[in-house]
Scaffold this motif. Structure first.
Motif, PDB file in Angstrom:
ATOM      1  N   MET A  25       0.855  -1.187   0.000  1.00 49.45           N
ATOM      2  CA  MET A  25       0.000   0.000   0.000  1.00 49.45           C
ATOM      3  C   MET A  25       0.888   1.233   0.000  1.00 49.45           C
ATOM      4  O   MET A  25       2.125   1.130  -0.024  1.00 49.45           O
ATOM      5  CB  MET A  25      -0.913  -0.012   1.226  1.00 49.45           C
ATOM      6  N   ALA A  26       0.265   2.415   0.026  1.00 49.30           N
ATOM      7  CA  ALA A  26       1.030   3.656   0.043  1.00 49.30           C
ATOM      8  C   ALA A  26       2.040   3.636   1.184  1.00 49.30           C
ATOM      9  O   ALA A  26       1.705   3.315   2.324  1.00 49.30           O
ATOM     10  CB  ALA A  26       0.093   4.844   0.191  1.00 49.30           C
ATOM     11  N   GLY A  27       3.280   3.959   0.856  1.00 48.36           N
ATOM     12  CA  GLY A  27       4.324   3.995   1.868  1.00 48.36           C
ATOM     13  C   GLY A  27       5.093   2.703   2.024  1.00 48.36           C
ATOM     14  O   GLY A  27       6.157   2.692   2.650  1.00 48.36           O
ATOM     15  N   SER A  28       4.571   1.605   1.477  1.00 47.31           N
ATOM     16  CA  SER A  28       5.318   0.341   1.513  1.00 47.31           C
ATOM     17  C   SER A  28       6.620   0.503   0.735  1.00 47.31           C
ATOM     18  O   SER A  28       6.685   1.256  -0.249  1.00 47.31           O
ATOM     19  CB  SER A  28       4.503  -0.796   0.900  1.00 47.31           C
ATOM     20  N   GLU A  29       7.646  -0.207   1.177  1.00 45.79           N
ATOM     21  CA  GLU A  29       8.914  -0.198   0.469  1.00 45.79           C
ATOM     22  C   GLU A  29       9.310  -1.620   0.110  1.00 45.79           C
ATOM     23  O   GLU A  29       9.062  -2.555   0.875  1.00 45.79           O
ATOM     24  CB  GLU A  29      10.009   0.470   1.310  1.00 45.79           C
ATOM     25  N   ILE A  30       9.895  -1.778  -1.075  1.00 48.53           N
ATOM     26  CA  ILE A  30      10.280  -3.078  -1.608  1.00 48.53           C
ATOM     27  C   ILE A  30      11.750  -2.995  -1.993  1.00 48.53           C
ATOM     28  O   ILE A  30      12.155  -2.079  -2.717  1.00 48.53           O
ATOM     29  CB  ILE A  30       9.442  -3.437  -2.853  1.00 48.53           C
ATOM     30  N   SER A  31      12.530  -3.948  -1.567  1.00 48.51           N
ATOM     31  CA  SER A  31      13.945  -3.976  -1.940  1.00 48.51           C
ATOM     32  C   SER A  31      14.100  -4.428  -3.386  1.00 48.51           C
ATOM     33  O   SER A  31      13.506  -5.426  -3.810  1.00 48.51           O
ATOM     34  CB  SER A  31      14.714  -4.916  -1.016  1.00 48.51           C
ATOM     35  N   ALA A  32      14.896  -3.671  -4.146  1.00 50.18           N
ATOM     36  CA  ALA A  32      15.107  -3.993  -5.556  1.00 50.18           C
ATOM     37  C   ALA A  32      16.521  -3.583  -5.940  1.00 50.18           C
ATOM     38  O   ALA A  32      16.835  -2.387  -5.978  1.00 50.18           O
ATOM     39  CB  ALA A  32      14.082  -3.280  -6.433  1.00 50.18           C
ATOM     40  N   PHE A  33      17.378  -4.560  -6.177  1.00 52.02           N
ATOM     41  CA  PHE A  33      18.740  -4.324  -6.619  1.00 52.02           C
ATOM     42  C   PHE A  33      19.484  -3.371  -5.674  1.00 52.02           C
ATOM     43  O   PHE A  33      20.148  -2.425  -6.106  1.00 52.02           O
ATOM     44  CB  PHE A  33      18.766  -3.806  -8.053  1.00 52.02           C
ATOM     45  N   GLY A  34      19.333  -3.606  -4.376  1.00 52.59           N
ATOM     46  CA  GLY A  34      20.060  -2.830  -3.382  1.00 52.59           C
ATOM     47  C   GLY A  34      19.484  -1.463  -3.093  1.00 52.59           C
ATOM     48  O   GLY A  34      20.046  -0.703  -2.303  1.00 52.59           O
ATOM     49  N   GLN A  35      18.341  -1.143  -3.707  1.00 56.91           N
ATOM     50  CA  GLN A  35      17.650   0.120  -3.465  1.00 56.91           C
ATOM     51  C   GLN A  35      16.231  -0.190  -3.003  1.00 56.91           C
ATOM     52  O   GLN A  35      15.739  -1.308  -3.185  1.00 56.91           O
ATOM     53  CB  GLN A  35      17.597   0.962  -4.738  1.00 56.91           C
ATOM     54  N   GLN A  36      15.577   0.814  -2.421  1.00 57.97           N
ATOM     55  CA  GLN A  36      14.194   0.635  -2.000  1.00 57.97           C
ATOM     56  C   GLN A  36      13.257   1.269  -3.022  1.00 57.97           C
ATOM     57  O   GLN A  36      13.426   2.440  -3.384  1.00 57.97           O
ATOM     58  CB  GLN A  36      13.966   1.270  -0.623  1.00 57.97           C
TER      59      GLN A  36
END
Length: 257
Positions: free
Chosen positions: A91-102
């Motif tokens: 949801m809004a504000g969620s963060e997902i790790s992707a290639f060492g970045q959020q």
């Protein structure tokens, strides 16, 4: 040295793009409505699919999920809660790790009531909310929601790159030129994007700055856009949201000359 992250559009159906973030070994796919072209791309490039990001529930965005989940049973599928096959609701504000970045999740309802966008570095994966020179239709969201969502995206930095899920730019530009024929930036974009499509190059990504200069749905404050919407409505329009709603209804029935 870390691998360079590439963003590749994989064509699906008549005009969909499945955007793929990848290095030399791993990949994340956005809105894979059809598994076949994505699987072909991954195999050709020797990539393992690590995750999927889903912006909304329409079939041309989620149709490939069963086959992809069968191929990679541990696959993380991020998307709106309640969407079939999503394993990681966000949801809004969620963060997902992707290639060492959020990557940051934005809620951008309107096209659908639970539409999401994903912002990774300066790259915005906006599904069917924002298109090149246009925006999505309203289905189970509302005009007010879509207008507010586009205003939210317009507030991002101008150098934010936009990765919509469809190659609709030329038809959207035809409408934009009907609304605002005196816009020099729009005329230049029409020439540039026509040239790109003539050699089968994508018109995307665009940028927030380019969209603010050429996309009528982000230009409701422009006197020329407001005047065109007022003429179309046949009566005075009170405020940006009313101008936006008139433009969206006009676009729904627009046919280029």
């Amino acid at each position: 040295m870390a691998d360079i992250i590439r963003l590749t559009p994989v064509s699906a159906f008549a005009d969909n793009y499945i955007w793929v973030l990848h290095d030399t070994t791993h990949a994340i796919a956005v809105d894979p409505g059809d598994a076949t072209p994505l699987l072909t791309f991954l195999a050709t490039q020797g990539l393992q699919l690590d995750a999927i990001w889903i912006t909304h529930h329409h079939a041309d965005h989620i149709g490939g999920l069963p086959a992809l989940a069968a191929r990679w049973p541990q696959l993380d599928i991020y998307g709106p809660a309640g969407v079939e096959h999503v394993t990681q609701p966000v949801m809004a504000g969620s963060e997902i790790s992707a290639f060492g970045q959020q990557a940051r999740v934005l809620e951008v309802p309107g096209h659908t009531a639970n539409h999401l966008a994903f912002l990774w570095q300066q790259h915005l994966f906006c599904g069917d909310t924002l298109f090149g020179a246009g925006c999505g239709r309203v289905f189970d969201g509302t005009m007010a929601q879509l207008h507010a969502s586009l205003q939210q995206l317009a507030a991002l930095p101008d150098d934010t790159l936009c990765y919509p899920a469809h190659e609709y730019t030329l038809s959207n530009l035809q409408f934009a030129l009907a609304v605002e024929p005196g816009n020099a930036a729009l005329q230049a974009r029409w020439q540039q994007d026509q040239a790109s499509r003539a050699v089968m190059r994508p018109t995307l990504p665009s940028s927030i700055g380019q969209e603010k200069a050429t996309n009528p749905f982000l230009r409701t404050a422009s006197p020329e856009v407001a005047s065109a919407a007022t003429r179309q409505a046949g009566h005075a329009l009170a405020g940006s949201e009313a101008i936006f709603a008139t433009l969206r209804e006009w676009k729904n029935h627009f046919r280029a000359a």
